[in-house]
Scaffold this motif. Structure first.
Motif, PDB file in Angstrom:
ATOM      1  N   GLU A 262     -10.314  -0.453  -6.092  1.00 49.11           N
ATOM      2  CA  GLU A 262      -9.853   0.334  -7.242  1.00 49.11           C
ATOM      3  C   GLU A 262      -8.654  -0.289  -7.949  1.00 49.11           C
ATOM      4  OE1 GLU A 262     -11.538   2.733  -8.493  1.00 49.11           O
ATOM      5  OE2 GLU A 262     -13.010   2.682  -6.859  1.00 49.11           O
ATOM      6  N   GLN A 263      -8.216  -1.456  -7.454  1.00 49.88           N
ATOM      7  CA  GLN A 263      -7.088  -2.171  -8.071  1.00 49.88           C
ATOM      8  C   GLN A 263      -5.843  -1.281  -8.166  1.00 49.88           C
ATOM      9  OE1 GLN A 263      -7.276  -5.836  -9.325  1.00 49.88           O
ATOM     10  NE2 GLN A 263      -8.439  -5.316  -7.492  1.00 49.88           N
ATOM     11  N   VAL A 264      -5.485  -0.708  -7.031  1.00 52.90           N
ATOM     12  CA  VAL A 264      -4.310   0.158  -6.946  1.00 52.90           C
ATOM     13  C   VAL A 264      -3.046  -0.654  -7.213  1.00 52.90           C
ATOM     14  CG1 VAL A 264      -2.912   1.553  -5.361  1.00 52.90           C
ATOM     15  CG2 VAL A 264      -5.413   1.780  -5.361  1.00 52.90           C
ATOM     16  N   THR A 265      -2.161  -0.127  -8.059  1.00 54.34           N
ATOM     17  CA  THR A 265      -0.903  -0.801  -8.368  1.00 54.34           C
ATOM     18  C   THR A 265       0.291  -0.183  -7.652  1.00 54.34           C
ATOM     19  OG1 THR A 265      -0.509   0.580 -10.330  1.00 54.34           O
ATOM     20  CG2 THR A 265      -1.744  -1.470 -10.651  1.00 54.34           C
ATOM     21  N   LEU A 266       0.206   1.102  -7.314  1.00 55.71           N
ATOM     22  CA  LEU A 266       1.298   1.800  -6.649  1.00 55.71           C
ATOM     23  C   LEU A 266       0.726   2.732  -5.600  1.00 55.71           C
ATOM     24  CD1 LEU A 266       4.243   2.931  -6.344  1.00 55.71           C
ATOM     25  CD2 LEU A 266       3.711   4.495  -8.222  1.00 55.71           C
ATOM     26  N   ALA A 267       1.281   2.675  -4.386  1.00 52.56           N
ATOM     27  CA  ALA A 267       0.864   3.563  -3.308  1.00 52.56           C
ATOM     28  C   ALA A 267       2.100   4.196  -2.691  1.00 52.56           C
ATOM     29  CB  ALA A 267       0.074   2.799  -2.252  1.00 52.56           C
ATOM     30  N   LEU A 268       1.932   5.390  -2.133  1.00 56.66           N
ATOM     31  CA  LEU A 268       3.066   6.127  -1.577  1.00 56.66           C
ATOM     32  C   LEU A 268       2.687   6.704  -0.224  1.00 56.66           C
ATOM     33  CD1 LEU A 268       2.549   7.048  -4.825  1.00 56.66           C
ATOM     34  CD2 LEU A 268       4.920   7.756  -4.526  1.00 56.66           C
ATOM     35  N   GLY A 269       3.596   6.554   0.777  1.00 59.61           N
ATOM     36  CA  GLY A 269       3.318   7.091   2.093  1.00 59.61           C
ATOM     37  C   GLY A 269       4.454   6.837   3.060  1.00 59.61           C
ATOM     38  N   VAL A 270       4.261   7.275   4.296  1.00 57.11           N
ATOM     39  CA  VAL A 270       5.272   7.114   5.336  1.00 57.11           C
ATOM     40  C   VAL A 270       5.117   5.751   6.003  1.00 57.11           C
ATOM     41  CG1 VAL A 270       5.412   9.595   5.745  1.00 57.11           C
ATOM     42  CG2 VAL A 270       3.805   8.222   7.087  1.00 57.11           C
ATOM     43  N   PRO A 271       6.156   5.264   6.717  1.00 57.58           N
ATOM     44  CA  PRO A 271       6.092   3.920   7.299  1.00 57.58           C
ATOM     45  C   PRO A 271       4.892   3.661   8.201  1.00 57.58           C
ATOM     46  CG  PRO A 271       8.350   4.704   7.323  1.00 57.58           C
ATOM     47  CD  PRO A 271       7.498   5.863   6.858  1.00 57.58           C
ATOM     48  N   THR A 272       4.457   4.674   8.975  1.00 57.66           N
ATOM     49  CA  THR A 272       3.328   4.434   9.872  1.00 57.66           C
ATOM     50  C   THR A 272       2.056   4.072   9.110  1.00 57.66           C
ATOM     51  OG1 THR A 272       2.972   6.837   9.900  1.00 57.66           O
ATOM     52  CG2 THR A 272       4.173   5.894  11.743  1.00 57.66           C
ATOM     53  N   ILE A 273       1.894   4.618   7.911  1.00 56.32           N
ATOM     54  CA  ILE A 273       0.739   4.277   7.079  1.00 56.32           C
ATOM     55  C   ILE A 273       0.785   2.800   6.707  1.00 56.32           C
ATOM     56  CG2 ILE A 273      -0.254   4.581   4.762  1.00 56.32           C
ATOM     57  CD1 ILE A 273      -1.089   6.763   6.674  1.00 56.32           C
ATOM     58  N   TRP A 274       1.972   2.333   6.345  1.00 47.24           N
ATOM     59  CA  TRP A 274       2.087   0.937   5.903  1.00 47.24           C
ATOM     60  C   TRP A 274       2.017  -0.030   7.070  1.00 47.24           C
ATOM     61  CZ3 TRP A 274       0.270   2.242   1.894  1.00 47.24           C
ATOM     62  CH2 TRP A 274       0.800   3.199   1.035  1.00 47.24           C
ATOM     63  N   MET A 275       2.414   0.398   8.264  1.00 46.57           N
ATOM     64  CA  MET A 275       2.182  -0.425   9.452  1.00 46.57           C
ATOM     65  C   MET A 275       0.686  -0.632   9.660  1.00 46.57           C
ATOM     66  SD  MET A 275       4.896   1.091  12.214  1.00 46.57           S
ATOM     67  CE  MET A 275       6.662   1.164  11.894  1.00 46.57           C
ATOM     68  N   GLY A 276      -0.065   0.455   9.506  1.00 47.88           N
ATOM     69  CA  GLY A 276      -1.515   0.368   9.635  1.00 47.88           C
ATOM     70  C   GLY A 276      -2.128  -0.494   8.554  1.00 47.88           C
ATOM     71  N   LEU A 277      -1.595  -0.389   7.324  1.00 47.98           N
ATOM     72  CA  LEU A 277      -2.129  -1.200   6.228  1.00 47.98           C
ATOM     73  C   LEU A 277      -1.899  -2.678   6.484  1.00 47.98           C
ATOM     74  CD1 LEU A 277      -3.421  -1.492   3.451  1.00 47.98           C
ATOM     75  CD2 LEU A 277      -1.154  -1.174   2.440  1.00 47.98           C
ATOM     76  N   LEU A 278      -0.721  -3.044   6.985  1.00 50.57           N
ATOM     77  CA  LEU A 278      -0.464  -4.446   7.305  1.00 50.57           C
ATOM     78  C   LEU A 278      -1.480  -4.967   8.307  1.00 50.57           C
ATOM     79  CD1 LEU A 278       3.446  -4.541   7.545  1.00 50.57           C
ATOM     80  CD2 LEU A 278       2.017  -5.662   5.820  1.00 50.57           C
ATOM     81  N   ALA A 279      -1.764  -4.159   9.327  1.00 50.20           N
ATOM     82  CA  ALA A 279      -2.773  -4.562  10.315  1.00 50.20           C
ATOM     83  C   ALA A 279      -4.151  -4.662   9.672  1.00 50.20           C
ATOM     84  CB  ALA A 279      -2.800  -3.569  11.475  1.00 50.20           C
ATOM     85  N   GLY A 280      -4.467  -3.722   8.764  1.00 52.56           N
ATOM     86  CA  GLY A 280      -5.752  -3.740   8.081  1.00 52.56           C
ATOM     87  C   GLY A 280      -5.915  -4.943   7.169  1.00 52.56           C
ATOM     88  N   LEU A 281      -4.839  -5.334   6.498  1.00 54.20           N
ATOM     89  CA  LEU A 281      -4.889  -6.518   5.633  1.00 54.20           C
ATOM     90  C   LEU A 281      -5.145  -7.779   6.457  1.00 54.20           C
ATOM     91  CD1 LEU A 281      -1.894  -5.715   3.228  1.00 54.20           C
ATOM     92  CD2 LEU A 281      -4.334  -5.613   2.676  1.00 54.20           C
ATOM     93  N   LYS A 282      -4.513  -7.839   7.631  1.00 49.14           N
ATOM     94  CA  LYS A 282      -4.714  -9.005   8.492  1.00 49.14           C
ATOM     95  C   LYS A 282      -6.140  -9.064   9.023  1.00 49.14           C
ATOM     96  CE  LYS A 282       0.119  -9.281   9.981  1.00 49.14           C
ATOM     97  NZ  LYS A 282       1.056  -9.059  11.112  1.00 49.14           N
ATOM     98  N   SER A 283      -6.661  -7.925   9.454  1.00 47.48           N
ATOM     99  CA  SER A 283      -7.991  -7.914  10.064  1.00 47.48           C
ATOM    100  C   SER A 283      -9.099  -8.163   9.050  1.00 47.48           C
ATOM    101  CB  SER A 283      -8.232  -6.593  10.800  1.00 47.48           C
ATOM    102  OG  SER A 283      -8.220  -5.500   9.887  1.00 47.48           O
ATOM    103  N   THR A 284      -8.887  -7.726   7.802  1.00 44.55           N
ATOM    104  CA  THR A 284      -9.923  -7.897   6.776  1.00 44.55           C
ATOM    105  C   THR A 284      -9.735  -9.169   5.953  1.00 44.55           C
ATOM    106  OG1 THR A 284      -8.631  -6.626   5.157  1.00 44.55           O
ATOM    107  CG2 THR A 284     -10.216  -5.403   6.532  1.00 44.55           C
ATOM    108  N   GLY A 285      -8.509  -9.718   5.995  1.00 46.98           N
ATOM    109  CA  GLY A 285      -8.224 -10.886   5.160  1.00 46.98           C
ATOM    110  C   GLY A 285      -8.030 -10.551   3.694  1.00 46.98           C
TER     111      GLY A 285
END
Length: 536
Positions: A262-285
């Motif tokens: 969806e070409q998201v430009t801004l996202a909002l959430g708590v730190p645990t969400i972004w920890m998970g996103l970092l892991a997701g970015l690494k696993s998916t490339g």
């Protein structure tokens, strides 16, 4: 010209001037639905009209137990802008907590997502005020068999008139209601007026605030039941931004794919969400090339996360602070012109603090006697706040929630510098904040002490790599007893939400007491604050 500040003006603007802009929603079954501000506005009007037909009175509270999705967005405006009060419920609470809150709010209607059907079915016999239960979806035979007289969101829409006009409301009338836990005793309700929500949308969305624009694609991962998703639904309507509602799938890989698709430009959430996103970015490339900014709040931002997002992905993390009582935006970390000349390390360290207040908010520090302390970046004091969208009194309580001179005491200990940059140093009431959610130490202690093998107990916040803080209980056994740690932890099940159960129960001979006989929790944190860390 004078016009009342109402949330209906926000959705009316989005519907009229940004009608073709997408509203994307991940549904409970994982499917993706596409709507628009025009359709959201029309359906919100249908909701208002349908509630009229049901005989739901003006000012009535209508509760929601739902994820971030299109139907929930329609309810935000259909209920509140229609002259009633949108009461968002946290589904992570225990059934007893939900029953207390729904009864205290005297909700007349309860809207809920299909995934919460088993929970709601168990609540039904215990609720005194709810007259209408509405499943947020099409007709469902199984659900209808579980709840007598169950209504269905999609059928309710068909009875409503999309051309109905928003009522001419007093801007001081209530529009939304959230309950906060984390203090002693029962949860407390914070009711937001139309005026406060509109001013929060304007003041919080300045260039040095959230700075959401019509050209943005915004993904609020912070739940819509968590202080109105930090006001994003109202702000997005005011500017006509594209909204991406992530639904219940909040794991890192799902979010990474949604951001890319969806070409998201801004996202909002708590730190645990972004920890998970970092892991997701690494696993998916996946490289989130569209993502420019994320707003992080709810708990402290780990500096390592800030650096990794910026250096690896080119994403700017913006630290923010607030609470249910502040609607919630109290501060956002945006730099001043003079900071452009700072060396990179100093600038990064400044970005790690909670930021500075936007227009509409004022902060101060006071000592125990209530005397104001200097804003020198070093002196610690009790943090107090006032402003256009700050609580005045709790719902259902006649007494004020403010100090004698009109400030709200946040319960935090902090420092402020001359520019208003805030650093939260401690929590004066020892409340545990795990993944952005409050956990009451008093409640955990009372449960432990109720166990027949425990004589005394103290709960503290222990540092945690993922959740920032997690509860640890220090327990003094009854003389002659040798309790088992897992038995004590199991004793919490069903008494608090599962995620509030202490990670550890550590048995000690005695608790350190101060001169007044109170447990010295600062000492306990010194001794046991790192027990959940790898080297602890």
């Amino acid at each position: 010209m004078w016009q009342a500040l109402t949330t209906g003006s926000l959705i009316a603007h989005a519907e009229k001037y940004h009608g073709d802009t997408d509203v994307v929603s991940v549904e409970g079954d994982g499917s993706l639905s596409r709507s628009s501000w025009r359709e959201v506005g029309a359906n919100a009007r249908r909701i208002k009209s349908a509630l009229d037909r049901l005989g739901v009175a003006a000012g009535a509270r209508c509760a929601t137990i739902a994820w971030n999705n299109r139907r929930h967005l329609e309810l935000y405006f259909g209920i509140g802008s229609g002259g009633r009060v949108t009461h968002t419920m946290n589904p992570r609470l225990t059934p007893d907590q939900m029953i207390y809150i729904l009864d205290h709010a005297a909700d007349e209607v309860l809207f809920f997502d299909r995934s919460f059907l088993p929970v709601v079915a168990k609540l039904v016999p215990h609720l005194r005020s709810v007259r209408h239960f509405v499943l947020m979806g099409p007709r469902d035979a199984e659900a209808a068999g579980l709840i007598t007289g169950l209504l269905f969101h999609d059928e309710l829409l068909e009875t409503g008139d999309p051309a109905t006009e928003w009522p001419d409301l007093d801007e001081t009338a209530p529009a939304a209601l959230c309950y906060t836990s984390g203090t002693t005793g029962h949860p407390k309700g914070v009711q937001y007026s139309h005026r406060s929500l509109v001013l929060h949308s304007l003041g919080g969305n300045q260039p040095d605030g959230l700075a959401i624009a019509a050209r943005d694609t915004v993904m609020p991962v912070v739940p819509m039941f968590h202080v109105n998703a930090w006001g994003v639904p109202y702000i997005a309507a005011a500017v006509g931004a594209k909204l991406v509602m992530p639904g219940p799938k909040l794991d890192g890989e799902s979010l990474a794919r949604l951001i890319e698709a969806e070409q998201v430009t801004l996202a909002l959430g708590v730190p645990t969400i972004w920890m998970g996103l970092l892991a997701g970015l690494k696993s998916t490339g996946i490289k989130p090339v569209s993502l420019k900014r994320t707003v992080v709040g709810g708990s402290a931002l780990p500096p390592s996360m800030l650096r990794e997002f910026r250096e690896t992905y080119g994403v700017d993390l913006i630290h923010a602070w607030g609470m249910t009582e502040t609607s919630p935006l109290g501060t956002l970390n945006q730099l001043l012109q003079k900071h452009g000349t700072l060396e990179e390390g100093a600038r990064h360290r400044l970005r790690e603090c909670q930021g500075r207040p936007p227009w509409g908010v004022d902060l101060r520090l006071v000592d125990e006697a209530g005397h104001e302390l200097p804003r020198d970046g070093k002196t610690q004091g009790e943090l107090q706040i006032r402003g256009h969208w700050i609580v005045e009194s709790y719902f259902g309580q006649e007494e004020t929630a403010l100090t004698l001179d009109g400030w709200f005491d946040t319960g935090d200990v902090a420092t402020l510098d001359a520019d208003g940059y805030l650093v939260i140093r401690d929590r004066s009431k020892d409340i545990i904040k795990s993944g952005g959610e409050w956990i009451s130490t008093v409640e955990l202690e009372n449960i432990a002490i109720a166990h027949p093998q425990i004589a005394n107990a103290a709960a503290i916040a222990a540092r945690h790599l993922k959740w920032d803080e997690r509860p640890v209980v220090l327990a003094v056994p009854v003389a002659g007893e040798t309790p088992d740690e897992q038995d004590i932890r199991a004793f919490y099940e069903g008494k608090v939400a599962h995620w509030q159960v202490p990670d550890r129960v550590i048995f000690v001979e005695a608790l350190p007491l101060g001169a007044t006989g109170k447990v010295m929790k600062a000492k306990l944190r010194e001794l046991y604050g790192d027990v959940l860390l790898p080297e602890g």
